[in-house]
Every structure is written in structure tokens, then in C-alpha cells.
Write a protein that holds these residues in place. Sequence first.
Motif, PDB file in Angstrom:
ATOM      1  N   ILE A  27     -15.192  70.034  23.892  1.00 34.86           N
ATOM      2  CA  ILE A  27     -15.541  69.516  25.208  1.00 34.86           C
ATOM      3  C   ILE A  27     -14.712  68.285  25.529  1.00 34.86           C
ATOM      4  O   ILE A  27     -14.218  68.121  26.650  1.00 34.86           O
ATOM      5  CB  ILE A  27     -17.046  69.206  25.289  1.00 34.86           C
ATOM      6  CG1 ILE A  27     -17.852  70.507  25.237  1.00 34.86           C
ATOM      7  CG2 ILE A  27     -17.371  68.430  26.567  1.00 34.86           C
ATOM      8  CD1 ILE A  27     -19.357  70.314  25.249  1.00 34.86           C
ATOM      9  N   ARG A  31     -12.199  67.949  28.670  1.00 33.02           N
ATOM     10  CA  ARG A  31     -12.303  66.875  29.651  1.00 33.02           C
ATOM     11  C   ARG A  31     -10.981  66.128  29.798  1.00 33.02           C
ATOM     12  O   ARG A  31     -10.550  65.810  30.912  1.00 33.02           O
ATOM     13  CB  ARG A  31     -13.402  65.883  29.233  1.00 33.02           C
ATOM     14  CG  ARG A  31     -14.797  66.350  29.501  1.00 33.02           C
ATOM     15  CD  ARG A  31     -15.836  65.299  29.111  1.00 33.02           C
ATOM     16  NE  ARG A  31     -15.721  64.068  29.881  1.00 33.02           N
ATOM     17  CZ  ARG A  31     -16.714  63.211  30.052  1.00 33.02           C
ATOM     18  NH1 ARG A  31     -17.907  63.454  29.507  1.00 33.02           N
ATOM     19  NH2 ARG A  31     -16.552  62.120  30.772  1.00 33.02           N
ATOM     20  N   ILE A  72     -18.526  71.233  30.380  1.00 34.24           N
ATOM     21  CA  ILE A  72     -17.948  69.926  30.728  1.00 34.24           C
ATOM     22  C   ILE A  72     -18.671  69.328  31.921  1.00 34.24           C
ATOM     23  O   ILE A  72     -19.032  68.148  31.928  1.00 34.24           O
ATOM     24  CB  ILE A  72     -16.437  70.065  31.012  1.00 34.24           C
ATOM     25  CG1 ILE A  72     -15.682  70.414  29.728  1.00 34.24           C
ATOM     26  CG2 ILE A  72     -15.884  68.770  31.625  1.00 34.24           C
ATOM     27  CD1 ILE A  72     -14.222  70.770  29.945  1.00 34.24           C
TER      28      ILE A  72
END
Length: 214
Positions: A27, A31, A72
Motif C-alpha cells: 500500500i 501510494r 489506498i
Amino acid sequence: MKRAEVVRDYGGISAADRRAERRRKLISAGRRIWGESGLNEVTVRGVCASAGLITRYFYEQFESREALLFAIIDEVRVQLLEAMLVAGIGESGDLRDKLRAALTAFLNIVAEDPHLHRIVSGDVTGVPGLLEHRMQLLDMIVASIIEQAPSVLGARLPEPAILRRGAVFMVGGVNQIIAEWLRNPSNPDTETVEELASACAGLCVAVVQDTVER
């Protein structure tokens, strides 16, 4: 017959903790890539390379690239909402003070994290359902305003339908103002975080005052 998976601890770290750490890395990598290069650059291969993991571990956590993108958005939504709630509820002042504190917390996170700007305001129409998923943050803020209204307004609490209409109007309007500010937050002529939060809080208070007088 399928062989049962053997789950072992390594170096005192459980299998569940290792999976959670891999998810966190994936994640975080997603991002970072989304924030730096845009949504289209978030690929399974690119995320795995950035996270230092093989693709098997990606599909252990997510069934697809789209599932990662939704995760996300979920993480960002929780981060922003928690910051706003903590700041707003923790502020001991009046309604204007509480709103200003909540908005300042929100704006500070977005302004200080270069990755969030693109994630919260960039075009996501290329992924079905992702825009609607991202917009759920606004729905959650509306729900939070309605939930907290009795403790702030007391006996002046309007009818539920009127209260919800006012909350939706405030959240939608402030969201548009913030979206415009985000287009160029570093411009010297642009309002500071504190100035923008104060202006938005003032507008929200005006809406509330009109609502409770009906």
C-alpha cells in the motif's frame, strides 16, 4: 490433494505479522507511485518492485491492481477522517473553533504530503467505481457532522432532514473550495492553511445559523 500450508514464525515474527507488513509495504509503495507519477503508473509489477516483494505476495493480499487502489483510498480516507475528528472534537471552543480545527488538520495533512494531493484530487475515472469510493469520505464527514450536531447545537437542533441538507451543503461547498486551493497550494498569493480553514469555518457557521433559525 492440496498440501496444507505450513505456518511458522521466523525471527520471532508470526506469519500473520509478516503478511500485515507485506500489505503495508504494498500500500505504501502504491501510494508513493500514485502520488509521484499518477494513477496510470500504479502497476502490479511496479508496486512489487518498489516494495521489494515478488508478485506472489501481491496476490496474497490483493486480487487485482484495482483492489490495491481501493485499499489506498480506504487508508487515505481513514487517515483524513480520524485527523479531522480528533482535532474537531478535541477543540474546546465554539462551533467555529471546532470547524476551524478540523479543517486545519485536514488541510495540513494534504498540504504536507505531496502524494495525497494527487490521490485526493486527481482523475480516477479510468477505474470503475473508484471515484464513488473516494467520494465516500464526504459521506462519512456528513454523517459525522450529523452525529456531533446535538452536542454542539443543543436545543437549537433543526429537523433531521434540514440538518442533513445543511451538512451536505457545507461538506460539498468546502470540498469544492479545497479542491480549487489544491490546484496550487504553494502559490504565494494563495491563502495559507490557517486562513483557508478559518474562511471555510466562517461559511459553515453561516449555514448552521441559517439552518437553526428556520
